[in-house]
Design a protein around this motif. Sequence first.
Motif, PDB file in Angstrom:
ATOM      1  N   ASP A 299     -10.252  -5.583  -1.134  1.00 46.19           N
ATOM      2  CA  ASP A 299      -9.227  -5.132  -0.193  1.00 46.19           C
ATOM      3  C   ASP A 299      -9.884  -4.188   0.809  1.00 46.19           C
ATOM      4  O   ASP A 299     -10.464  -3.182   0.420  1.00 46.19           O
ATOM      5  CB  ASP A 299      -8.140  -4.394  -0.994  1.00 46.19           C
TER       6      ASP A 299
ATOM      7  N   ALA B 244      -4.772  -7.286   5.446  1.00 41.67           N
ATOM      8  CA  ALA B 244      -3.635  -6.852   6.275  1.00 41.67           C
ATOM      9  C   ALA B 244      -3.827  -7.377   7.698  1.00 41.67           C
ATOM     10  O   ALA B 244      -3.144  -8.324   8.110  1.00 41.67           O
ATOM     11  CB  ALA B 244      -3.521  -5.321   6.273  1.00 41.67           C
ATOM     12  N   SER B 245      -4.821  -6.814   8.419  1.00 41.38           N
ATOM     13  CA  SER B 245      -5.000  -7.199   9.841  1.00 41.38           C
ATOM     14  C   SER B 245      -5.241  -8.696   9.999  1.00 41.38           C
ATOM     15  O   SER B 245      -4.674  -9.326  10.891  1.00 41.38           O
ATOM     16  CB  SER B 245      -6.204  -6.470  10.450  1.00 41.38           C
TER      17      SER B 245
ATOM     18  N   GLY C 252     -10.995  -4.847   5.183  1.00 40.03           N
ATOM     19  CA  GLY C 252     -11.899  -5.579   6.083  1.00 40.03           C
ATOM     20  C   GLY C 252     -12.106  -7.026   5.692  1.00 40.03           C
ATOM     21  O   GLY C 252     -13.076  -7.664   6.104  1.00 40.03           O
TER      22      GLY C 252
ATOM     23  N   GLY D   3      -7.108   4.169   3.208  1.00 40.71           N
ATOM     24  CA  GLY D   3      -6.274   5.039   4.048  1.00 40.71           C
ATOM     25  C   GLY D   3      -5.770   4.344   5.288  1.00 40.71           C
ATOM     26  O   GLY D   3      -4.671   4.642   5.767  1.00 40.71           O
ATOM     27  N   PHE D   4      -6.541   3.364   5.776  1.00 39.78           N
ATOM     28  CA  PHE D   4      -6.121   2.729   7.020  1.00 39.78           C
ATOM     29  C   PHE D   4      -6.472   1.241   7.006  1.00 39.78           C
ATOM     30  O   PHE D   4      -7.417   0.843   6.318  1.00 39.78           O
ATOM     31  CB  PHE D   4      -6.805   3.409   8.223  1.00 39.78           C
ATOM     32  N   SER D   5      -5.711   0.447   7.759  1.00 41.19           N
ATOM     33  CA  SER D   5      -6.111  -0.957   7.896  1.00 41.19           C
ATOM     34  C   SER D   5      -6.972  -1.069   9.155  1.00 41.19           C
ATOM     35  O   SER D   5      -7.119  -0.123   9.915  1.00 41.19           O
ATOM     36  CB  SER D   5      -4.877  -1.839   7.968  1.00 41.19           C
ATOM     37  N   GLY D   6      -7.607  -2.236   9.303  1.00 35.16           N
ATOM     38  CA  GLY D   6      -8.440  -2.475  10.481  1.00 35.16           C
ATOM     39  C   GLY D   6      -9.831  -1.871  10.407  1.00 35.16           C
ATOM     40  O   GLY D   6     -10.544  -1.806  11.405  1.00 35.16           O
TER      41      GLY D   6
ATOM     42  N   ASP E  58       0.861  -1.189   0.000  1.00 37.43           N
ATOM     43  CA  ASP E  58       0.000   0.000   0.000  1.00 37.43           C
ATOM     44  C   ASP E  58       0.886   1.223   0.000  1.00 37.43           C
ATOM     45  O   ASP E  58       1.744   1.364   0.878  1.00 37.43           O
ATOM     46  CB  ASP E  58      -0.859   0.031   1.274  1.00 37.43           C
TER      47      ASP E  58
HETATM   48  C1  DX5 Z   1      -6.837   0.575   2.420  1.00 36.98           C
HETATM   49  C2  DX5 Z   1      -5.650  -0.312   2.136  1.00 36.98           C
HETATM   50  C3  DX5 Z   1      -5.895  -1.747   2.557  1.00 36.98           C
HETATM   51  C4  DX5 Z   1      -5.885  -1.935   4.072  1.00 36.98           C
HETATM   52  C5  DX5 Z   1      -6.330  -3.341   4.381  1.00 36.98           C
HETATM   53  O1  DX5 Z   1      -6.683   1.325   3.496  1.00 36.98           O
HETATM   54  O2  DX5 Z   1      -5.482  -0.302   0.735  1.00 36.98           O
HETATM   55  O3  DX5 Z   1      -4.898  -2.608   1.976  1.00 36.98           O
HETATM   56  O4  DX5 Z   1      -4.592  -1.686   4.545  1.00 36.98           O
HETATM   57  O5  DX5 Z   1      -6.277  -3.529   5.775  1.00 36.98           O
HETATM   58  P1  DX5 Z   1      -7.264  -4.586   6.472  1.00 36.98           P
HETATM   59  O6  DX5 Z   1      -7.112  -5.875   5.720  1.00 36.98           O
HETATM   60  O7  DX5 Z   1      -6.751  -4.664   7.881  1.00 36.98           O
HETATM   61  O8  DX5 Z   1      -8.630  -4.017   6.362  1.00 36.98           O
END
Ligand code: DX5
Length: 216
Positions: A168, A190-191, A170, A139-142, A34
């Motif tokens: 991609d 990711a998470s 959640g 913008g963020f994971s989780g 990312d």
């Molecule tokens: C959007 C990013 C995703 C995010 C996925 O913010 O492009 O790749 O990091 O993180 P999870 O899988 O934890 O939702």
Amino acid sequence: MEPVVIPAILAKSREELLRRISQVNGLVKEIQLDIMDGEFVPNRTIGMDDLAAVPALQNAKYEFHWMVKEPEKWIAKVPGPHLHLVHVETIRSFDAIENAVKKSGGRLGLAINPETPLEKLLPFASKAQRILIMTVHPGFSGQSYITAMEKKIRQLRRKFPSIDIEVDGGVNLDTVRGAYAAGANVLAAASAIFAADDIKAAIDALKARALGGAPS
Ligand code: DX5
């Protein structure tokens, strides 16, 4: 189509990038990086300088998820057989994007945000190797998976029966089955992967759940 699980790395430093890569290198065929510039999305990750020395992978390729205002400039910095997911919301000249990807030796992918209608992507879709339907606002994971995106996935799968459709945001053991059943065959997380004690088991469990089976 067989589900493919791709670890997504959202790294703020070169050290974090290298650590995350080492955790999954050898376990998967693709690793998503990312890249956020703090302008297209309200977060910033590693920048162009850190990308200069991204380690070569033994038996895997990178997929760059460009959450940046000028993707063509970034793509030029990472030559190689990578997949470049460019957000349709950042395309000013499609030719410029296509040329940058071709010149880099990479392959073109397209990404679309939850609020962007599929129609915005369709004019370019036939030129893409992979289409990413964002299931969170980037913008963020989780963050929580937006189930309403499954309608968009089904629409796209009906139009393009054999293209790679990726989700991609959640994606976890509770949401992966719905995404795969709707037609997404590439599942980025990711998470759900990096928060697990056993990363390989987490990757295998996501794939098993996508197929409808309980994780082994
Ligand atoms: C959007 C990013 C995703 C995010 C996925 O913010 O492009 O790749 O990091 O993180 P999870 O899988 O934890 O939702």
